[in-house]
Design a protein around this motif. Structure first.
Motif, PDB file in Angstrom:
ATOM      1  N   HIS B  69       0.971  -1.302   0.049  1.00 48.58           N
ATOM      2  CA  HIS B  69      -0.090   0.078   0.031  1.00 48.58           C
ATOM      3  C   HIS B  69       0.788   1.060  -0.036  1.00 48.58           C
ATOM      4  N   ALA B  70       2.083   1.293   0.869  1.00 56.29           N
ATOM      5  CA  ALA B  70       2.795   2.439   0.912  1.00 56.29           C
ATOM      6  C   ALA B  70       3.616   2.617  -0.546  1.00 56.29           C
ATOM      7  N   LYS B  73       0.951   4.148  -2.920  1.00 52.03           N
ATOM      8  CA  LYS B  73       0.802   5.695  -2.946  1.00 52.03           C
ATOM      9  C   LYS B  73       1.980   6.465  -3.167  1.00 52.03           C
ATOM     10  N   TYR B  87      -5.782   7.801  -6.624  1.00 51.76           N
ATOM     11  CA  TYR B  87      -5.623   7.971  -5.312  1.00 51.76           C
ATOM     12  C   TYR B  87      -5.744   9.549  -5.564  1.00 51.76           C
ATOM     13  N   LEU B  91      -9.107  15.411  -0.340  1.00 51.65           N
ATOM     14  CA  LEU B  91      -8.889  14.809   0.796  1.00 51.65           C
ATOM     15  C   LEU B  91      -9.833  13.771   1.505  1.00 51.65           C
ATOM     16  N   ARG B  92     -11.193  13.980   1.243  1.00 49.98           N
ATOM     17  CA  ARG B  92     -12.241  13.107   1.635  1.00 49.98           C
ATOM     18  C   ARG B  92     -11.945  11.917   1.029  1.00 49.98           C
ATOM     19  N   ALA B  95      -8.796  10.148   1.771  1.00 52.01           N
ATOM     20  CA  ALA B  95      -9.161   9.274   3.217  1.00 52.01           C
ATOM     21  C   ALA B  95     -10.040   8.042   3.268  1.00 52.01           C
ATOM     22  N   GLN B  96     -10.960   8.072   2.474  1.00 58.02           N
ATOM     23  CA  GLN B  96     -11.801   6.828   2.188  1.00 58.02           C
ATOM     24  C   GLN B  96     -11.011   5.690   1.515  1.00 58.02           C
ATOM     25  N   ASP B  98      -7.775   5.303   1.759  1.00 57.83           N
ATOM     26  CA  ASP B  98      -6.784   4.987   2.821  1.00 57.83           C
ATOM     27  C   ASP B  98      -7.656   4.039   3.817  1.00 57.83           C
ATOM     28  N   CYS B  99      -8.924   4.362   4.250  1.00 56.97           N
ATOM     29  CA  CYS B  99      -9.674   3.646   5.128  1.00 56.97           C
ATOM     30  C   CYS B  99      -9.923   1.993   4.801  1.00 56.97           C
ATOM     31  N   ASP B 102      -6.706   0.359   4.809  1.00 61.16           N
ATOM     32  CA  ASP B 102      -6.367  -0.103   6.208  1.00 61.16           C
ATOM     33  C   ASP B 102      -7.320  -1.244   6.504  1.00 61.16           C
ATOM     34  N   TRP B 103      -8.457  -1.283   5.947  1.00 64.39           N
ATOM     35  CA  TRP B 103      -9.728  -2.471   6.333  1.00 64.39           C
ATOM     36  C   TRP B 103      -9.041  -3.649   5.518  1.00 64.39           C
TER      37      TRP B 103
END
Lengths: 245, 245
Positions: B69-70, B73, B87, B91-92, B95-96, B98-99, B102-103
């Motif tokens: 993932h890193a 990005k 990507y 920003l919103r 963020a989704q 990114d979320c 992470d999930w």
């Protein structure tokens, strides 16, 4: 603009990371407790905030977000006057922070959360303790603490990747390591004593984010004492049983 | 500027995600095979690239990075002419993404990788198959596929969070789901048939990233056929044993 609404349980390490970040950066917020031990994360009203039923989660003026790392990155990028060291704009530095945060999921957390769950808090969550799973998690955890010591704590700085100031990765990993306090003082010291750089780094994070880091961890120290007393009572009871045989 | 050096094993789902991203975006690269089944990820020369001994990893003109993932990005943000949908700068929206990523760690991957490891590939990695761990992982996986269906595949778009074009989260999750091909055609269909949106989404990712997605997954289809034949041989052998009794 309304206040940021944070849905957290301070017993959860990612909840504490987000809360400490906000307090340390003067972000005005409303803290909403979602009590995990009472199962409040599974209630219908919380599902409207986070359909995955996990804390932390947030409502930023109608924008809902969960997963602590995503939340931290969003807060850095959208709130004013957040210092660059938290999540550097420099793309190589930022990539390293992203990498550490991904490794938090794939490495550190698997061992840390597995050990604490299977050797201490499972009964609170309605599950049984599992000594074999705990032993496997402990081996993973020891390897991960060794990686923080030898891979991430390099260079001259006190913080991860040799930085002079903490990033969101320092905060996130430090809150994870602090969860190990629940294992008891002796075990916590044992795990950290073999990793002196990790020990110094944890102290530096605590000092740099004073008083917020300690204040938000107060619940963990209290819970650690409670579990320590419980273990001592059970040990005395077991001794008593043995002497009566 | 030298070429990007990618260290991958196409049998690994995050390796495929990074490789497909580069091919689909015209990033010139050298592909270096780190054969997991032969233990090449534990060799000293690879530790210089990634001290965590995992693929994928990369060397971008002296800058070493790992964690897929890193890496994704970083590639989006540093290579020229990468379209915003991968990507988003918003920003919103970012963020989704990114979320979801992470999930991927905290949700989907735990079930998916656990099931494939414990029911198919453990022997290749020098471990034993573990039916109980496989059953636990399958329950987690089914819950996670249900979350993709009901939480992430919303709105009118074909892709995650209702987007009209794929993001790095679509690619990353799609490569994870494709790993389930190793369970055999019947099991794969069974898992996806109860999640029609996931099925359509996977087809849309494959179509949109054609021919790269299919080409890079060629190894998985071949391995799936090999495991399928092995299971059939073992089933016939077991039948033969029973009929002789």
């Amino acid at each position: 603009m309304g206040k940021l609404r944070l849905f957290v349980d301070r017993m959860s390490q990612p909840s504490r990371a987000v809360l400490i970040f906000c307090l340390a950066n003067g972000i005005d917020l409303e803290e909403h407790l979602v009590n995990l031990a009472k199962g409040e994360h599974r209630k219908a009203e919380f599902k409207l905030i986070n359909p995955m039923c996990q804390v932390p989660a947030m409502d930023d003026n109608g924008f809902h977000l969960f997963e602590s790392h995503a939340m931290l990155k969003y807060l850095v990028c959208t709130y004013p006057n957040i210092k660059d060291h938290w999540y550097p704009a420099d793309l190589r530095k930022r990539a390293q922070i992203d990498c550490i945060l991904d490794w938090h999921h794939s490495g550190l957390r698997r061992g840390s959360a597995g050990l604490v769950m299977n050797s201490v808090i499972a009964p609170v969550m309605g599950r049984k303790l599992d000594p074999q799973a705990a032993a496997e998690a402990e081996a993973l955890l020891k390897a991960s603490l060794g990686k923080i010591e030898t891979v991430w704590l390099t260079g001259n700085g006190k913080f991860l990747t040799g930085s002079l100031q903490p990033s969101i990765a320092d905060l996130s990993l430090a809150c994870e390591v602090m969860q190990l306090q629940l294992l008891g003082k002796a075990k916590f010291s044992d795990l950290l004593d073999s990793n002196p750089k990790v020990k110094n780094w944890l102290a530096a994070v605590e000092r740099t984010l004073s008083p917020h880091f300690s204040q938000v961890h107060d619940i963990i120290w209290k819970a650690a004492t409670m579990y320590e007393n419980k273990r001592e009572r059970e040990a005395r009871k077991a001794d008593g049983t043995i002497s009566k045989l």
